[in-house]
Enzyme design. Structure first.
Site, PDB file in Angstrom:
ATOM      1  N   TYR A   1       7.730   1.527  -7.695  1.00 38.74           N
ATOM      2  CA  TYR A   1       6.987   0.264  -7.692  1.00 38.74           C
ATOM      3  C   TYR A   1       6.556  -0.137  -9.100  1.00 38.74           C
ATOM      4  O   TYR A   1       6.652  -1.310  -9.467  1.00 38.74           O
ATOM      5  CB  TYR A   1       5.786   0.354  -6.748  1.00 38.74           C
ATOM      6  CG  TYR A   1       6.156   0.633  -5.316  1.00 38.74           C
ATOM      7  CD1 TYR A   1       7.272   0.052  -4.727  1.00 38.74           C
ATOM      8  CD2 TYR A   1       5.407   1.507  -4.538  1.00 38.74           C
ATOM      9  CE1 TYR A   1       7.620   0.314  -3.416  1.00 38.74           C
ATOM     10  CE2 TYR A   1       5.740   1.769  -3.218  1.00 38.74           C
ATOM     11  CZ  TYR A   1       6.853   1.172  -2.666  1.00 38.74           C
ATOM     12  OH  TYR A   1       7.187   1.442  -1.364  1.00 38.74           O
TER      13      TYR A   1
ATOM     14  N   GLU B   1       0.860  -1.177   0.000  1.00 40.85           N
ATOM     15  CA  GLU B   1       0.000   0.000   0.000  1.00 40.85           C
ATOM     16  C   GLU B   1       0.894   1.223   0.000  1.00 40.85           C
ATOM     17  O   GLU B   1       1.937   1.236   0.655  1.00 40.85           O
ATOM     18  CB  GLU B   1      -0.903   0.005   1.239  1.00 40.85           C
ATOM     19  CG  GLU B   1      -1.931  -1.095   1.198  1.00 40.85           C
ATOM     20  CD  GLU B   1      -2.370  -1.551   2.566  1.00 40.85           C
ATOM     21  OE1 GLU B   1      -1.658  -1.269   3.553  1.00 40.85           O
ATOM     22  OE2 GLU B   1      -3.399  -2.202   2.636  1.00 40.85           O
TER      23      GLU B   1
END
Length: 145
Positions: A115, A103
């Site tokens: 990411y 998250e």
């Protein structure tokens, strides 16, 4: 810079990294408790005996979850986050993870870019997940390790 498994002796430095990187930082006690869980592991990036970054991962039922990745401000934008993230994914794979999730604050553009470059994709949003300031979390997955 070497990346290695974190040791109990590293916890005070990891807590200092937390304080430098997050508004809602994990205390030394929380880090200690988390490190004691058999399904969690921590990696540390060390230079000259000092931690520059650390990451926390859990692996349960074949899925990994990146719980924390923190790089001291002085060591950012040098590829250390990418190197640490890669080591975290590889270690999770070795511990049986076939996929990984995390998250991230929706406003954390540098982390999201990192990411995505590592193969994570946004799959959902968790409304109001973060506080101080309140913000949504993006839930990202890397479905194949």
């Amino acid at each position: 810079m070497i990346i290695r498994y974190m040791r109990e002796a590293d916890l005070p430095q990891a807590a200092a990294i937390e304080a430098a990187c997050f508004h809602e930082n994990w205390s030394k006690e929380l880090l200690t408790s988390s490190m004691e869980k058999s399904w969690n592991f921590f990696l540390a990036a060390e230079e000259d005996g000092r931690l520059a970054a650390y990451g926390a991962v859990s692996v349960i039922a074949g899925e990994g979850e990146i719980q924390r990745i923190a790089v001291l401000p002085a060591f950012r934008r040098q590829g250390l986050g990418r190197k640490l993230l890669g080591a975290m994914v590889n270690a999770a794979r070795q511990k049986g993870a076939g996929a990984m999730t995390l998250e991230v604050r929706e406003s954390n553009a540098p982390a999201i870019k990192l990411y995505i470059s590592a193969g994570f994709k946004t799959e959902a949003r968790r409304a109001g997940y973060y506080r101080n300031p309140q913000e949504d979390a993006l839930i990202m997955w890397k479905r194949s390790l």
